[in-house]
Design a protein around this motif. Structure first.
Motif, PDB file in Angstrom:
ATOM      1  N   HIS A 130      51.525  35.381  45.389  1.00 44.70           N
ATOM      2  CA  HIS A 130      51.472  35.910  46.753  1.00 44.70           C
ATOM      3  C   HIS A 130      52.165  34.971  47.739  1.00 44.70           C
ATOM      4  O   HIS A 130      52.866  35.411  48.659  1.00 44.70           O
ATOM      5  CB  HIS A 130      50.015  36.127  47.171  1.00 44.70           C
ATOM      6  CG  HIS A 130      49.866  36.721  48.529  1.00 44.70           C
ATOM      7  ND1 HIS A 130      49.716  35.958  49.673  1.00 44.70           N
ATOM      8  CD2 HIS A 130      49.857  38.011  48.936  1.00 44.70           C
ATOM      9  CE1 HIS A 130      49.618  36.755  50.721  1.00 44.70           C
ATOM     10  NE2 HIS A 130      49.702  37.998  50.314  1.00 44.70           N
ATOM     11  N   SER A 131      51.982  33.654  47.559  1.00 41.58           N
ATOM     12  CA  SER A 131      52.620  32.697  48.459  1.00 41.58           C
ATOM     13  C   SER A 131      52.659  31.320  47.819  1.00 41.58           C
ATOM     14  O   SER A 131      51.931  31.032  46.863  1.00 41.58           O
ATOM     15  CB  SER A 131      51.873  32.619  49.799  1.00 41.58           C
ATOM     16  OG  SER A 131      50.561  32.119  49.609  1.00 41.58           O
ATOM     17  N   TYR A 165      53.034  27.071  49.142  1.00 40.79           N
ATOM     18  CA  TYR A 165      53.109  26.084  50.225  1.00 40.79           C
ATOM     19  C   TYR A 165      53.446  24.747  49.597  1.00 40.79           C
ATOM     20  O   TYR A 165      52.707  24.247  48.744  1.00 40.79           O
ATOM     21  CB  TYR A 165      51.780  26.014  50.966  1.00 40.79           C
ATOM     22  CG  TYR A 165      51.754  25.013  52.105  1.00 40.79           C
ATOM     23  CD1 TYR A 165      52.499  25.221  53.262  1.00 40.79           C
ATOM     24  CD2 TYR A 165      50.969  23.868  52.035  1.00 40.79           C
ATOM     25  CE1 TYR A 165      52.469  24.304  54.306  1.00 40.79           C
ATOM     26  CE2 TYR A 165      50.932  22.953  53.076  1.00 40.79           C
ATOM     27  CZ  TYR A 165      51.689  23.181  54.210  1.00 40.79           C
ATOM     28  OH  TYR A 165      51.655  22.272  55.246  1.00 40.79           O
ATOM     29  N   HIS A 224      56.927  26.955  53.432  1.00 39.91           N
ATOM     30  CA  HIS A 224      56.072  28.049  52.972  1.00 39.91           C
ATOM     31  C   HIS A 224      56.948  29.220  52.550  1.00 39.91           C
ATOM     32  O   HIS A 224      57.931  29.550  53.223  1.00 39.91           O
ATOM     33  CB  HIS A 224      55.133  28.484  54.100  1.00 39.91           C
ATOM     34  CG  HIS A 224      54.231  29.627  53.742  1.00 39.91           C
ATOM     35  ND1 HIS A 224      54.589  30.949  53.924  1.00 39.91           N
ATOM     36  CD2 HIS A 224      52.980  29.653  53.215  1.00 39.91           C
ATOM     37  CE1 HIS A 224      53.604  31.733  53.528  1.00 39.91           C
ATOM     38  NE2 HIS A 224      52.634  30.976  53.091  1.00 39.91           N
ATOM     39  N   SER A 264      56.530  33.290  51.308  1.00 39.50           N
ATOM     40  CA  SER A 264      55.652  34.437  51.091  1.00 39.50           C
ATOM     41  C   SER A 264      56.348  35.450  50.185  1.00 39.50           C
ATOM     42  O   SER A 264      57.536  35.743  50.359  1.00 39.50           O
ATOM     43  CB  SER A 264      55.296  35.104  52.423  1.00 39.50           C
ATOM     44  OG  SER A 264      54.560  36.300  52.199  1.00 39.50           O
ATOM     45  N   TYR A 265      55.588  35.968  49.223  1.00 41.98           N
ATOM     46  CA  TYR A 265      56.102  37.000  48.323  1.00 41.98           C
ATOM     47  C   TYR A 265      55.396  38.329  48.568  1.00 41.98           C
ATOM     48  O   TYR A 265      55.486  39.250  47.753  1.00 41.98           O
ATOM     49  CB  TYR A 265      55.885  36.576  46.860  1.00 41.98           C
ATOM     50  CG  TYR A 265      56.606  35.313  46.471  1.00 41.98           C
ATOM     51  CD1 TYR A 265      57.857  35.365  45.869  1.00 41.98           C
ATOM     52  CD2 TYR A 265      56.052  34.064  46.697  1.00 41.98           C
ATOM     53  CE1 TYR A 265      58.531  34.202  45.502  1.00 41.98           C
ATOM     54  CE2 TYR A 265      56.714  32.897  46.343  1.00 41.98           C
ATOM     55  CZ  TYR A 265      57.948  32.972  45.740  1.00 41.98           C
ATOM     56  OH  TYR A 265      58.607  31.821  45.380  1.00 41.98           O
ATOM     57  N   ALA A 266      54.681  38.416  49.703  1.00 42.04           N
ATOM     58  CA  ALA A 266      53.839  39.582  49.961  1.00 42.04           C
ATOM     59  C   ALA A 266      54.628  40.883  49.949  1.00 42.04           C
ATOM     60  O   ALA A 266      54.115  41.931  49.521  1.00 42.04           O
ATOM     61  CB  ALA A 266      53.122  39.413  51.300  1.00 42.04           C
TER      62      ALA A 266
END
Length: 512
Positions: free
Chosen positions: A422-423, A425, A436, A438-440
């Protein structure tokens, strides 16, 4: 103690009101649009309504900074969402905001929240005065949060001063993780701790900062519930086995101490000698020794104080397991220096009983992180103190070259046989900067295989995950490992091998 530089190891008017606008609604700044024309900046438009606690307030609550009996001031509270939510949780909290709550009481409080305020102040001098005023009002800890540079894709606008002027006529200055930490340290004169990405704590008392570090690194041994003398003795023995030493009276829960009060000290010592498992006590002493070394090494990374400034429980561990504070500091310094040695780190990763080792990094599930070798725990803790550990994460990734730590979030790790990321960091310990990803909203996301390898061998879920891996190997699904790292590639291999997944079971694919 501790003249070693740990970072080198890993390479006004304080009464100015917060956000008070001028008569024209704006503040002095560079001209935009035409010569001599100042923009009208609407700071109030950045305030959003909240149905739940903000991320910084949730973090402070989880870190036990917002506790019963502590007063809280939300300085620049906006629409007051955090104030209402904290009141529902029983906190004594007031809010003040120049637009939404100008009548709020501006009085000193134990905890002052400065939540996403610094970002929206376009005048650097006023920004500095604002944090100085917040620091004045805090009697115990100042919690500062700000939007970070990796959110740049969410903010569009034209350059203005040291930030951006958006189409809504609001201003945003996005901080780098290192910039935010340094900014708060310079404004307060205090050593700060990064609690989470974009959230830092500045403590008024050094003892409070050290206690917070201890809470994160050397958790107190849990006491069993004592209902009678027998259970109180069992709780005492359990503590000795977990900590490796007898407790002092001030470490003992009141109800347990009262139930054992009729015993003489020598009788209690006899009970502990007869009842405690010597092997468990030895293991507890080893664990406490390593935790103390880990604490002292992390403390040096952020500045080490005298022995008397340590939390009381850590002092007792040092007295019990080291010949002196000096010896404990020397050993922790050597531990910290080992972070420079690629070969030593790689050896620790090879020797680790937990985690999945690849040619570039070690991946460990959060349930197994405390089982890593101490130098690897130090590696992860240094990154978390430098730039904050995110609230949501599943697996930590430790590179054995480059000194980078990542926290990867796989929210469906336990439910999905091959969870999607999902993400991520990442913290670079050489630059102390963070990024960061994000793969949302991504398609064809990376996914995990061989889940059992990320866990400790005695994790209750490991056997089930291992059986799935063995079935997938037999089916030929890992014959082409370069193809299976993403959703599409994995699905194609499932089709090729005539298999599909039913929960954590691999079954034959049947024709529709």
């Amino acid at each position: 103690m501790g003249h070693l530089s740990a970072r080198s190891v890993v390479q006004g008017n304080t009464k100015a009101p917060l956000g008070l606008p001028h008569a024209d609604g704006g503040l002095p700044g560079p001209a935009v649009g035409g010569a001599g024309v100042l923009p009208v900046i609407e700071r109030r438009l950045t305030a959003i309504g909240r149905a739940t606690l903000s991320v910084p307030a949730r973090q402070a609550l989880a870190d036990r900074q917002l506790t019963e009996g502590r007063s809280v001031l939300d300085y620049g509270c906006g629409r007051g969402g955090d104030v209402r939510a904290l009141k529902r949780l029983g906190c004594t909290v007031v809010g003040w905001d120049p637009y939404f709550c100008p009548g709020g009481r501006l009085e000193p409080a134990d905890v002052v929240l400065l939540t996403y305020v610094l970002n929206v102040i376009e005048d650097p001098a006023e920004r500095r005065m604002t944090i100085s005023r917040a620091w004045e009002l805090a009697t115990s800890v100042l919690v500062v949060s700000a939007r970070l540079t990796w959110e740049k894709s969410k903010v569009s606008g034209e350059a203005y001063g040291d930030g951006l002027l958006t189409s809504r006529r609001t201003f945003q200055h996005l901080f780098g993780a290192r910039e935010l930490r340094s900014y708060v340290e310079q404004a307060t004169g205090a050593r700060v701790v990064s609690a989470a990405p974009g959230v830092v704590y500045a403590f008024k008392a050094e003892e409070a900062r050290l206690a917070f570090l201890a809470q994160r690194i050397v958790p107190d041994a849990e006491w069993l519930v004592s209902a009678d003398t027998t259970s109180a003795i069992a709780a005492l023995v359990h503590y000795v086995e977990r900590r490796g030493r007898p407790p002092r009276l001030e470490e003992t829960p009141r109800e347990t101490a009262e139930l054992l009060a009729h015993f003489k000290p020598r009788e209690l010592k006899q009970l502990m000698r007869e009842s405690a498992d010597p092997e468990a006590v030895a293991e507890g002493a080893k664990r406490s020794t390593l935790n103390a070394l880990l604490y002292l090494a992390v403390e040096l990374f952020n500045g080490r104080g005298p022995f008397g400034s340590l939390p009381h429980s850590v002092q007792l561990d040092v007295r019990a397991f080291f010949s002196s504070y000096r010896e404990a500091c020397r050993r922790s310094d050597r531990l910290l220096l080992k972070l420079r040695d690629d070969g030593y780190l790689r050896g620790a990763m090879n020797a680790s009983s937990v985690g999945k080792l690849t040619p570039t990094a070690l991946y460990v599930h959060r349930r197994a992180v405390d089982r890593m070798p101490t130098v690897l725990r130090l590696y992860e803790h240094c990154a978390s103190i430098a730039a904050g550990r995110p609230q949501e994460w599943t697996v930590t990734k430790l590179r054995h070259r480059g000194r980078e730590v990542s926290w990867l979030d796989y929210p469906d790790f336990d439910r999905d046989p091959h969870p999607r990321i999902h993400s991520s960091y990442l913290v670079d310990l050489k630059s102390l900067e963070a990024s960061h990803t994000s793969y949302a909203h991504s398609t064809n996301r990376p996914l995990l295989h061989r889940k059992h390898e990320f866990l400790a061998r005695d994790d209750p879920d490991a056997p089930r995950y291992r059986r799935l891996t063995e079935a997938e190997v037999r089916a030929g699904l890992y014959d082409h490992p370069h193809l299976i790292g993403t959703e599409d590639g994995w699905e194609a291999e499932l089709v090729r091998c005539g298999r599909r997944l039913r929960g954590h079971r691999l079954v034959r694919r049947t024709a529709d």
